[in-house]
Design an enzyme around this catalytic site. Sequence first.
Site, PDB file in Angstrom:
ATOM      1  N   ASP A   1       0.869  -1.186   0.000  1.00  0.00           N
ATOM      2  CA  ASP A   1       0.000   0.000   0.000  1.00  0.00           C
ATOM      3  C   ASP A   1       0.902   1.231   0.000  1.00  0.00           C
ATOM      4  O   ASP A   1       1.900   1.270   0.723  1.00  0.00           O
ATOM      5  CB  ASP A   1      -0.883  -0.017   1.260  1.00  0.00           C
ATOM      6  CG  ASP A   1      -2.093   0.903   1.125  1.00  0.00           C
ATOM      7  OD1 ASP A   1      -1.889   2.102   0.853  1.00  0.00           O
ATOM      8  OD2 ASP A   1      -3.218   0.431   1.304  1.00  0.00           O
TER       9      ASP A   1
ATOM     10  N   TYR B   1     -12.409   7.496 -14.482  1.00  0.00           N
ATOM     11  CA  TYR B   1     -12.327   6.381 -13.527  1.00  0.00           C
ATOM     12  C   TYR B   1     -13.030   5.152 -14.099  1.00  0.00           C
ATOM     13  O   TYR B   1     -12.489   4.042 -14.094  1.00  0.00           O
ATOM     14  CB  TYR B   1     -12.954   6.821 -12.197  1.00  0.00           C
ATOM     15  CG  TYR B   1     -12.934   5.770 -11.129  1.00  0.00           C
ATOM     16  CD1 TYR B   1     -11.730   5.324 -10.592  1.00  0.00           C
ATOM     17  CD2 TYR B   1     -14.111   5.208 -10.638  1.00  0.00           C
ATOM     18  CE1 TYR B   1     -11.706   4.360  -9.606  1.00  0.00           C
ATOM     19  CE2 TYR B   1     -14.103   4.249  -9.648  1.00  0.00           C
ATOM     20  CZ  TYR B   1     -12.897   3.820  -9.133  1.00  0.00           C
ATOM     21  OH  TYR B   1     -12.887   2.862  -8.160  1.00  0.00           O
TER      22      TYR B   1
END
Length: 324
Positions: free
Chosen positions: A31, A149
């Site tokens: 991450d 997106y």
Amino acid sequence: MKILVTGGCGFIGSHLVERLLKEGHQVRIVDDLSTGSLDNISGFIKHPRLELIIDTILNEPLVDELVRRSDFVYHLAAVVGVRRVLENPIESILVNMEGTNNILKRCSRWQRRLLLTSTSEIYGKNENVPFTEDADIVIGTTTKRRWSYACTKALDEFLSLAYAEEKNLPVIIVRLFNTVGPRQSPHYGMVLPRFVKQALSGQPLTVFGDGRQTRCFLHVEDALSAMEKLRQQEKAYGGVFNVGTQEEITIADLAALVKEMTASPSEIVFVAPEKVYPRGFEDMQRRVPDISRLTALTGFTPVRTIRDIVADTIAYFTQSQNNG
Ligand code: UDP
């Protein structure tokens, strides 16, 4: 099993990691903490079966090594939230496309199974609810940033399916509908954490537009149950599945529910979205999944109602407030 979770410090990722650890798996998170946070995993960050790598999935050699050392990959890392997508268009496009390409390439190289999270956003402005997985994608123009997106996620799906067919990559594609619950941040535009935070701090609850637009909110734990059931189904590999609930609510009713359940004196105000969002915002009126494919294959049905969801979200924010 050794499981890699990309985006494991995010809202959904952190709940997934917590679950996998409880089930006895060895979990590795990668991450970059762009929208994820260490707070999300603070309850189990020192777990002996957890390894945390703070880096980006754009780092190809790292992704290669991590995938090689895993039995299964949950690919959740993505730029999330309408607000973030509108404010960081380049980052959104690159992470969602190049990052996912890296994961798919490496999973294909090492023949690792994976589950990729896509989004209901890709149905775009299609008005024929409920959406089956084969429904048309109806996307707005390129000058409306919001649609980038949906386009990148649709390309991720195309690429995954191409890998599945051409390279026999065992991949499951999950289209998550509005998934909510504890740890979801109010900072990236998502409506429920925003309303709860506003209600608890005595600020007005800001409903965009006339509030008659609807959404179906799924509790994150229900979403994870669905994903886990899919992972265990041989027939799920190579397929696309909606994950959501059919309990539909208008945004104005959601605001009223949050106000009632927090017993907040806040007023509910209706705001023109162009006053809040930068250029490129366009809303959709209804978003309802058809989940019959998922239910037929796995037996999944959501168990938590909208009241359960709002209650859990309020409890989370109340606790965070008390912890300072
Ligand atoms: N919304 C709202 N007030 C807010 C944030 C969002 O009324 O403070 C609305 C938004 O315009 C949309 C709905 O709530 O109609 C859901 O928004 P969200 O960004 O959570 O999810 P998405 O639009 O991706 O479904």
